[in-house]
Design an enzyme around this catalytic site. Structure first.
Site, PDB file in Angstrom:
ATOM      1  N   GLY A  98       0.502  -1.216  -0.214  1.00 11.99           N
ATOM      2  CA  GLY A  98       0.157   0.314  -0.236  1.00 11.99           C
ATOM      3  C   GLY A  98       0.890   1.023  -0.220  1.00 11.99           C
ATOM      4  CB  CYS A  99       0.678   4.487  -2.167  1.00 12.84           C
ATOM      5  SG  CYS A  99      -0.774   5.118  -1.196  1.00 12.84           S
ATOM      6  CG  ASN A 100      -1.859   5.709   2.541  1.00 13.38           C
ATOM      7  OD1 ASN A 100      -1.518   6.846   1.762  1.00 13.38           O
ATOM      8  ND2 ASN A 100      -3.222   6.105   2.450  1.00 13.38           N
ATOM      9  CB  THR A 108       4.823   6.694   3.003  1.00  9.58           C
ATOM     10  OG1 THR A 108       3.941   6.338   1.769  1.00  9.58           O
ATOM     11  CG2 THR A 108       5.459   7.895   3.663  1.00  9.58           C
TER      12      THR A 108
END
Length: 342
Positions: free
Chosen positions: A148-150, A153
């Site tokens: 997932g992109c979040n 990060t």
């Protein structure tokens, strides 16, 4: 040698980003592109910014001959992805950009995504696709699950610190701002310009965001004990980008030194000088992630910042980085494009 690539779900944002990146990759060719409702259209009709490229017509998945495909990107919604991948040739190497194979525990998948996993054997086979931490497994994998992109990060900011034991594992707060493209291309009322512009809002409040499943899985694995972070994402009126502000207990200088050492040999992870914070402007449209560390005014507390482009390093760029490893290419090939600014 030119490797032939198929992209399933090429009419979505991550699919289009893959097409854009592969178009200038010296060793890959967009050989087959699929779509559902937009099958039969040219990519130029769906994404006019790609009209200069000579691309295959969008087709249904069952119209693709996978015999000549070296690697397939699956950029489909979760649940759909597991059903489609289950029917693909067993010798086909696949990178899945959905959430379907990120969580190793089928019960955790059901908890966070609300339905039973229909491809549990494939789920067991999948390798988690956070490149910098799983590259040896990714090289030999048949199925790689993009993060997932979040989740990516937050992990870039925290994984080395958890492993080194330099922060309090029970005092981690992630405050994250995300651009609207992270919600996908489907029409949603809250994403209309009049609803979104000139404002910002928190969502998935109180620990309900699905990417928490990845944080739980990965941080607990590193620590050897349960680690549960507080995480609140916010939707901001920008097209792409993520900025995470992470609050921890620990010595800021030690935290900065740990991150700088951990990422010293990484081509895409940049640790800024102590006290500097990154901006989404500085990573937009690129495969880079920028990390900053600052001392809080309260002794023994530090602030960590991480910025990346959700469609590139957080998704399609990460997927291409993994594809390079799987195809025995230079890991950074086709990905050293500079960020877009302004």
């Amino acid at each position: 040698m030119t490797h032939q690539i198929a992209i399933l779900g090429a009419s979505g944002y991550t699919g289009a980003e893959l097409v854009r990146l592969i178009a200038t990759h010296p060793s890959l060719q967009n050989a087959a592109l699929s779509a559902d409702r937009k099958a039969g259209l040219e990519m130029a009709e769906v994404f006019p910014h790609l009209r200069h490229l000579d691309l295959p017509t969008l087709v249904k998945i069952d119209e693709i001959d996978f015999a000549g495909i070296d690697l397939c990107f699956c950029a489909l919604p979760h649940k759909t992805s597991q059903e489609v991948i289950s029917k693909l040739p067993r010798d086909l190497r696949i990178i899945d950009l959905s959430a379907d194979f990120r969580l190793r525990d089928p019960a955790a998948y059901k908890t966070w995504y609300g339905n039973d996993h229909s491809a549990v054997e494939l789920q067991k086979e999948a390798v988690y696709g956070l490149t910098e931490f799983y590259r040896d497994d990714i090289r030999t994998a048949r199925l790689v699950a993009g993060t997932g992109c979040n989740a990516a990060t937050g992990q870039y900011a925290l994984r080395p610190l958890i492993e080194a034991g330099v922060i309090d594992l029970d005092q981690i707060i992630i405050d994250l701002k995300a651009g609207v493209s992270g919600a996908g291309r489907s029409l949603k009322e809250n994403l209309l310009h009049a609803e979104l512009s000139e404002g910002s809002n928190a969502y998935a409040i109180g620990g309900t965001h699905r990417h928490l499943g990845e944080f739980d899985q990965e941080f607990s694995k590193i620590a050897g004990r349960d680690v549960h972070v507080q995480f609140t994402p916010h939707l901001v009126p920008m097209n792409r980008g993520i900025l995470a502000t992470v609050y921890v207990r620990g010595d800021a200088s030690e935290i900065h030194a740990t991150l700088a050492e951990a990422y010293s040999g990484e081509p895409f992870v940049v640790v800024l000088p102590m006290g500097q914070a990154p901006s989404t402007h500085e990573t937009r449209g690129s495969n880079f992630v920028h990390i900053g560390v600052a001392q809080d005014r309260i002794a023994g507390r530090a602030i960590i910042f991480a910025s990346l482009d959700n469609l590139t390093k957080g998704s399609s760029g990460q997927a291409l980085q993994n594809a390079n490893l799987m195809l025995n290419l230079e890991e950074s090939e086709g990905l050293m494009l500079a960020p877009l600014f302004p």
